[in-house]
Design a protein around this motif. Sequence first.
Motif, PDB file in Angstrom:
ATOM      1  N   GLN A 141       0.835  -1.208   0.000  1.00  0.00           N
ATOM      2  CA  GLN A 141       0.000   0.000   0.000  1.00  0.00           C
ATOM      3  C   GLN A 141       0.864   1.251   0.000  1.00  0.00           C
ATOM      4  O   GLN A 141       0.609   2.200  -0.749  1.00  0.00           O
ATOM      5  N   PHE A 142       1.920   1.239   0.832  1.00  0.00           N
ATOM      6  CA  PHE A 142       2.802   2.405   0.907  1.00  0.00           C
ATOM      7  C   PHE A 142       3.473   2.658  -0.441  1.00  0.00           C
ATOM      8  O   PHE A 142       3.554   3.809  -0.908  1.00  0.00           O
ATOM      9  N   ALA A 143       3.970   1.604  -1.074  1.00  0.00           N
ATOM     10  CA  ALA A 143       4.672   1.746  -2.353  1.00  0.00           C
ATOM     11  C   ALA A 143       3.738   2.274  -3.432  1.00  0.00           C
ATOM     12  O   ALA A 143       4.108   3.164  -4.224  1.00  0.00           O
ATOM     13  N   ALA A 144       2.516   1.752  -3.471  1.00  0.00           N
ATOM     14  CA  ALA A 144       1.556   2.191  -4.484  1.00  0.00           C
ATOM     15  C   ALA A 144       1.214   3.676  -4.308  1.00  0.00           C
ATOM     16  O   ALA A 144       1.176   4.439  -5.284  1.00  0.00           O
ATOM     17  N   ILE A 145       0.962   4.083  -3.078  1.00  0.00           N
ATOM     18  CA  ILE A 145       0.621   5.489  -2.813  1.00  0.00           C
ATOM     19  C   ILE A 145       1.816   6.387  -3.108  1.00  0.00           C
ATOM     20  O   ILE A 145       1.682   7.440  -3.735  1.00  0.00           O
ATOM     21  N   LEU A 146       3.004   5.967  -2.674  1.00  0.00           N
ATOM     22  CA  LEU A 146       4.218   6.761  -2.874  1.00  0.00           C
ATOM     23  C   LEU A 146       4.480   7.016  -4.357  1.00  0.00           C
ATOM     24  O   LEU A 146       4.678   8.162  -4.782  1.00  0.00           O
ATOM     25  N   ILE A 147       4.497   5.972  -5.151  1.00  0.00           N
ATOM     26  CA  ILE A 147       4.805   6.112  -6.585  1.00  0.00           C
ATOM     27  C   ILE A 147       3.711   6.896  -7.301  1.00  0.00           C
ATOM     28  O   ILE A 147       3.998   7.765  -8.135  1.00  0.00           O
ATOM     29  N   SER A 148       2.470   6.621  -6.942  1.00  0.00           N
ATOM     30  CA  SER A 148       1.358   7.292  -7.611  1.00  0.00           C
ATOM     31  C   SER A 148       1.355   8.791  -7.335  1.00  0.00           C
ATOM     32  O   SER A 148       1.301   9.606  -8.268  1.00  0.00           O
TER      33      SER A 148
ATOM     34  N   ILE B  85       5.075   7.590   4.072  1.00  0.00           N
ATOM     35  CA  ILE B  85       5.158   8.306   2.790  1.00  0.00           C
ATOM     36  C   ILE B  85       6.101   9.497   2.879  1.00  0.00           C
ATOM     37  O   ILE B  85       6.958   9.692   2.005  1.00  0.00           O
ATOM     38  N   VAL B  86       5.961  10.320   3.937  1.00  0.00           N
ATOM     39  CA  VAL B  86       6.839  11.497   4.040  1.00  0.00           C
ATOM     40  C   VAL B  86       8.281  11.072   4.273  1.00  0.00           C
ATOM     41  O   VAL B  86       9.217  11.791   3.900  1.00  0.00           O
ATOM     42  N   ALA B  87       8.478   9.896   4.878  1.00  0.00           N
ATOM     43  CA  ALA B  87       9.838   9.411   5.084  1.00  0.00           C
ATOM     44  C   ALA B  87      10.472   8.947   3.772  1.00  0.00           C
ATOM     45  O   ALA B  87      11.667   9.165   3.534  1.00  0.00           O
ATOM     46  N   LEU B  88       9.674   8.317   2.917  1.00  0.00           N
ATOM     47  CA  LEU B  88      10.202   7.739   1.677  1.00  0.00           C
ATOM     48  C   LEU B  88      10.130   8.695   0.492  1.00  0.00           C
ATOM     49  O   LEU B  88      10.778   8.455  -0.542  1.00  0.00           O
ATOM     50  N   ASP B  89       9.341   9.762   0.618  1.00  0.00           N
ATOM     51  CA  ASP B  89       9.193  10.722  -0.478  1.00  0.00           C
ATOM     52  C   ASP B  89      10.521  11.341  -0.893  1.00  0.00           C
ATOM     53  O   ASP B  89      10.730  11.660  -2.067  1.00  0.00           O
ATOM     54  N   ASP B  90      11.411  11.539   0.085  1.00  0.00           N
ATOM     55  CA  ASP B  90      12.690  12.168  -0.229  1.00  0.00           C
ATOM     56  C   ASP B  90      13.505  11.321  -1.204  1.00  0.00           C
ATOM     57  O   ASP B  90      14.142  11.847  -2.119  1.00  0.00           O
ATOM     58  N   ALA B  91      13.490   9.999  -0.993  1.00  0.00           N
ATOM     59  CA  ALA B  91      14.241   9.121  -1.893  1.00  0.00           C
ATOM     60  C   ALA B  91      13.681   9.195  -3.307  1.00  0.00           C
ATOM     61  O   ALA B  91      14.438   9.262  -4.292  1.00  0.00           O
TER      62      ALA B  91
END
Length: 553
Positions: A90-97, A163-169
Motif C-alpha cells: 500500500q505504501f509503495a503504491a501510494i508513494l509512486i502514484s 510516505i513522508v519518510a520515503l518521499d525524499d528518496a
Amino acid sequence: MTGLNPGILIIFGIGVFGGILSALMARRLSIPQVLGYILLGVLLGEGGIRLVTQEDIQALSSFNYFALGIIGFLVGAEIRFSTLQKYGKQFAAILISEGLLTFFLVGLPITVILYTVMGSWSGAIAAGIIFGAIASATDPASTINVIWEYRSAGILTTTLIAIVALDDALAMTLYGVGTGIAGILAGEGVNWLEQILRISVELGGAILTGFIAAFILKWILRYTDKLEVILPSAIGLLLLTIGTAVFFKMDVIMASMTMGIVVVNLDYERSKKVIQQLKNFSDPIYILFFVLVGARLTLYAMPGWLWLMIGVYVVARTLGKIAGAWFGAVLSKTAPVVKKYAGLGLFAQGGVAIGLSIMASHHLQHIPVSSSMSLGDVVIFGVTTTTFIVQLIGPPMVKWIVKKSGEAGKNVTIEDVLAEMKTSEVLNPKPVIFYEDLPLEKAVDMMAQADQSIFPVVKRSGEWIGLLSVSGIRQVLPDPSLWQWMVSSDVMTDPPKDMIYPHTPLDKALALMNQKGYGEYIVTDETHQKIIGLISRHHIMREVEHRVLAETF
C-alpha cells in the motif's frame, strides 16, 4: 569580538524564545505551532524587519543539516519492519502514484509558462523537469511535528509517516534523472545515465552510513542504560552520520533516517529511552529550523509571471498529491480512511525541496530569463515562496485529517496517563493495619498471609505512629524466639517524612516511591495521622497500562 555578526547570535535567542511565544499564540488560535515558528521567521528575515539576513542563514547551513539529521532519525524511529511488511504494498503504491502524478502535473504547466517568458523550449523544459521533481518531495519535519503535537496514531498516521519518510528518496531519484535531462537540454552535455548512477551511489552510501551508525549505537545500548552515556553517544553518532553524508554529498535525511529505522527495529525496548530523550532535546532545534525556513523568504521584487507560476505550482502540486494518493490507495485496496485523507496530509514542503532548489540553481544560473533574473533565480524564488505557502496550508491540513479520522489523541503514553491520574484512583482502601499492642509473633503470621509488604502501626484511636515489615523485623530481631515476647510498637520504624495524599498526582507519587526505593507507600490525609490506604508500584503500572490500552482503542 570585532567583526562578529550579531544576527547569528540574535536568531538563536529570539528564535527559541520568540518561537515559544509564537507557538503559544498559535495554540490560542487553534493552529499548529509550527506556523508560529515560520511566521516569526518571516518577521525576522528579509521579508520583514531584516534582522536576519541571507548571509546569516547561509552561515547557519551546518545547523540546518543537524536539524534535518535529527528529523530524519526521529522519522525513521517511527517506522517498524513489521508495519512495512504488513502495509508495504500500500505504501509503495501510494508513494509512486502521488510522486509521479505530482511530477507531471507541476512540470508540464511550469514548462509552458516559462516558454512564454523565455521563448526557449530547452530552458523551459529543463526548469519544468526540476520543478516537477522538487514538487514530489514532502517535508517530514512539519508533518511529524503536527502528528506528535496531536498525539495521533492509527493506519492513516502510519501511512503519512511512511510516505513522508520515503518521499525524499523518490524526489531525489526524479531530481537526479531530471537534472541529467535538464543539463542535456540546457546544452551542458550531461549524461543522464551517469546522473542515475550518481544518485544511486549517493542514496546507497547514505543507507550504508546509517546502518553502520545504528549498529554502533545498538552495541552501546547493549552494555549500558545510563542516560549520561547513551544520549551523548546517540548525538555524537548522529553528528558523525550527518557530517559523513554532507562530506560525500549524500542525502542527510536518508542517512539519519536509516539510522533511526535500524536502531528501533534491532532493539526496540532499549531504543525507546534514546528516542524519547532525543525528542526532548530536539525541541529548540525544531523551533530554530522552522524560524530559518520563514526567514529565508523574500517576497519583494518578484515579477507577475513568477507569481502566476507560483500559483500554478501550488495548485498543481496539491492536485497531484491528493489525486495520486487516492489513486494509489484505490489500487492497493487500503483502508477507506487512507483513501479519503492521505493526500490531504502530504502538502508540506521544506528542507529537502529548498536544498534541491539550491543545487538546481547552480546548473541553471547561466540561463537568462530576463535582464535581471536567471533561470537559477527563478528556481530559488519559486521553491522558497511555494514552500512558505504550502507550509501555511500543510500543518493545518494534517491537524484536520488526524482529527476527522479519529486518530488524534490515540498515541497515549504511560507518562500521559500518570500525569492525569490521582493517587486515589489506584489505592487499596483497606490495607492490613496493626495495632501498637499486637503481639509481634501474631503480626508476623498475618504478614505471611497478606498481599502487601509494609504494614502501618496505629494506636487504638487510629492515629498512625509507625511501619512494620518482615525484612525490618529480621534486621532488628534475627532470632524468631524473641518475637513472642514483643509487640508491634517495639520494633516499628517511624513513618516517612514525605507523605502521599489521595489528591497527589500519580506521576509525583511514583517518582517519590522510586526515589525512596519503595515498592509500596502509605497514603494519608492532610493531618498525616489518618491512613486512607496503600499504593503499590505493581498495581499502579497495571492500572496505568489498562488505561493506556482503553484510551488508545
